[in-house]
Write an enzyme that holds these catalytic residues in place. Structure first.
Site, PDB file in Angstrom:
ATOM      1  N   GLY A 210      40.483  59.434 -43.434  1.00 25.70           N
ATOM      2  CA  GLY A 210      40.949  60.561 -42.637  1.00 25.70           C
ATOM      3  C   GLY A 210      42.118  60.222 -41.740  1.00 25.70           C
ATOM      4  N   LYS A 211      42.048  59.100 -41.045  1.00 25.06           N
ATOM      5  CA  LYS A 211      43.121  58.716 -40.128  1.00 25.06           C
ATOM      6  C   LYS A 211      44.376  58.307 -40.891  1.00 25.06           C
ATOM      7  CE  LYS A 211      39.848  57.276 -36.551  1.00 25.06           C
ATOM      8  NZ  LYS A 211      38.647  57.620 -37.339  1.00 25.06           N
ATOM      9  N   ASP A 228      40.495  47.992 -46.291  1.00 20.71           N
ATOM     10  CA  ASP A 228      39.076  47.994 -45.950  1.00 20.71           C
ATOM     11  C   ASP A 228      38.421  46.843 -46.693  1.00 20.71           C
ATOM     12  OD1 ASP A 228      37.098  50.183 -44.534  1.00 20.71           O
ATOM     13  OD2 ASP A 228      36.069  48.953 -46.030  1.00 20.71           O
ATOM     14  N   ARG A 233      34.173  51.046 -50.583  1.00 21.20           N
ATOM     15  CA  ARG A 233      34.823  51.964 -49.643  1.00 21.20           C
ATOM     16  C   ARG A 233      36.320  52.063 -49.942  1.00 21.20           C
ATOM     17  NH1 ARG A 233      32.478  53.278 -44.805  1.00 21.20           N
ATOM     18  NH2 ARG A 233      34.412  52.909 -43.656  1.00 21.20           N
ATOM     19  N   ASP A 261      39.574  40.892 -45.817  1.00 21.76           N
ATOM     20  CA  ASP A 261      38.856  40.749 -44.559  1.00 21.76           C
ATOM     21  C   ASP A 261      39.856  40.920 -43.425  1.00 21.76           C
ATOM     22  OD1 ASP A 261      37.389  40.058 -42.342  1.00 21.76           O
ATOM     23  OD2 ASP A 261      36.499  38.265 -43.217  1.00 21.76           O
ATOM     24  N   GLY A 262      39.759  42.027 -42.700  1.00 21.74           N
ATOM     25  CA  GLY A 262      40.726  42.318 -41.657  1.00 21.74           C
ATOM     26  C   GLY A 262      40.756  41.294 -40.538  1.00 21.74           C
ATOM     27  N   ASP A 279      40.371  50.887 -36.314  1.00 16.74           N
ATOM     28  CA  ASP A 279      39.198  51.766 -36.224  1.00 16.74           C
ATOM     29  C   ASP A 279      38.006  50.990 -36.789  1.00 16.74           C
ATOM     30  OD1 ASP A 279      37.735  54.184 -35.798  1.00 16.74           O
ATOM     31  OD2 ASP A 279      37.886  54.604 -37.943  1.00 16.74           O
ATOM     32  N   CYS A 334      33.398  55.098 -33.168  1.00 16.78           N
ATOM     33  CA  CYS A 334      32.659  56.366 -33.060  1.00 16.78           C
ATOM     34  C   CYS A 334      31.298  56.079 -32.422  1.00 16.78           C
ATOM     35  CB  CYS A 334      32.522  57.052 -34.411  1.00 16.78           C
ATOM     36  SG  CYS A 334      31.943  56.011 -35.756  1.00 16.78           S
TER      37      CYS A 334
END
Length: 408
Positions: A210-211, A228, A233, A261-262, A279, A334
């Site tokens: 979405g972002k 990701d 995902r 891997d972020g 996020d 979130c």
């Protein structure tokens, strides 16, 4: 008949393998080793009552009720697929663009009257170079300057108190979907990222997308990298982008989709991006209260949940190092948890300075609460960043966001 009964009894005993084990070797299960089978949603609610009850105080009962009720959504317009026609249809249903888009509503479309529209982000500049929103904020006594918001992002919502639901989006021009349904508060991190013409942007934990879609709506990006760590995902992210973006734009030199891997991003791309969106994975509070599937409060995922703040810290530090000097980073979750929100940012500021020699400035987002106070319910006392609280009349969130500017 008696033989038939004896045979049935014998079969039952054979099915029970304990009868084949000598009595002296049988071990009785200890009651202390068996765990009661509580639903993960109940465990989440118990956890939130004990932690958020202290954190939010008198606000928690209202937030609790809101999170247990149906979530409210927004429709992120797809500028690549008949946006004017789609917007006119949604306005005819009573929706309002809470961002305040610059595109005019077609005459006779039956949309909301001009006086009912919210102030536009990219308003007409005054002689002093101030936009209409900046003038409004100054008149309201805002101390901090109004933050610049990424242009061309349009998200329509039903007014406060209206719990109408959006219909599923359908294909429009070029076979692309007309809008993407998401929690409207999820658009805020992409808005405050302040994307400018020719920027390169990294969305470090992009799924479900979405972002990333909101960032693409700006039409200003030179390059967007969406990542990701989960391959499943990432596949979903790729499918979402294909449903909303022309395939000609989804090339490696324009939009790169990766599954790394972020936390290790700085090892191969450091000091590169103009903007970075972090996020992070979190307890996803509303999902944890409603859905059993993929619920992080399952007993088998206890250690994973306890490691979340450390993982979030590592992701944020990696995003900070991926940004170029002068670049900006937006951190978001979130969750209502201070441990996952403010405390992670505080630790990142300290470690970035002490361990990596990177100085950061926290960008004041308080004027954001004034700009969007008619749409969202913001926590009044967040000392670092901003937090959207769920509220029955505006049941968005929770969303936490904090913006950092790299100084060196």
């Amino acid at each position: 008949m008696a033989a038939l009964i004896d045979t049935r009894i014998l079969l039952r005993k054979i099915k029970d393998l304990r009868c084949l084990t000598p009595r002296r070797n049988r071990v009785k299960a200890k009651w202390a080793t068996t765990q009661p089978k509580y639903p993960a949603t109940n465990l989440a609610l118990q956890n939130f009552d004990s932690t958020y009850g202290l954190q939010l105080g008198a606000q928690w009962p209202s937030v609790r009720v809101s999170m247990l009720c149906e979530q409210k959504y927004g429709a992120l317009l797809n500028n690549l697929s008949s946006p004017e026609a789609v917007e006119a249809e949604l306005r005819a249903q009573g929706c309002v663009d809470f961002v305040g888009c610059s595109a005019p509503v077609p005459e006779g479309a039956g949309g909301a009257p001009e006086q009912d529209r919210l102030p536009e982000v990219t308003g007409t500049s005054s002689q002093d170079g101030e936009t209409e929103r900046e003038i409004g904020s100054r008149a309201a006594g805002e101390v901090a300057a109004t933050p610049r918001l990424s242009p061309n992002i349009r998200c329509l919502v039903y007014p406060k108190g209206d719990i109408s639901r959006f219909k599923p989006a359908r294909p429009r021009a070029y076979g692309l979907l007309g809008y993407y349904l998401l929690d409207a508060a999820s658009v805020l991190p992409a808005l405050v990222l302040d994307v400018q013409e020719g920027h390169s942007v990294l969305d470090l934990c992009a799924a479900p997308g979405g972002k990333a879609l909101a960032l693409l709506q700006t039409g200003l990006l030179r390059f967007l990298c969406v990542n990701d760590v989960s391959s499943s995902r990432t596949a979903r992210l790729r499918a979402v982008l294909r449903s909303f973006v022309h395939k000609e734009l989804l090339t490696d030199d324009r939009v790169r989709i990766t599954s790394f891997d972020g936390r290790k991003w700085e090892e191969f791309e450091r000091n590169f991006f103009d903007r970075v969106l972090v996020d992070v994975p979190c307890t996803t509070d509303r999902h944890s209260l409603i859905e059993e599937e993929n619920n992080i409060f399952k007993r088998a995922r206890t250690k994973e949940r306890q490691r979340l703040p450390q993982v979030q810290l590592e992701l944020l530090l990696s995003g900070i190092q991926a940004a170029r000097p002068g670049g900006e980073v937006v951190y978001s979750t979130c969750s209502l948890s201070q441990l996952q929100n403010q405390y992670v940012v505080e630790q990142a500021l300290q470690q970035a300075r002490e361990e990596h020699g990177v100085a950061l400035e926290v960008v004041d987002l308080r004027p954001l609460t004034h700009l969007f106070r008619d749409t969202f319910h913001f926590a009044p006392d967040t000392h670092l960043g901003e937090l959207v609280l769920p509220h029955l009349s505006a049941n968005f969130g929770p969303i936490y966001l904090c913006k950092l500017r790299r100084l060196n």
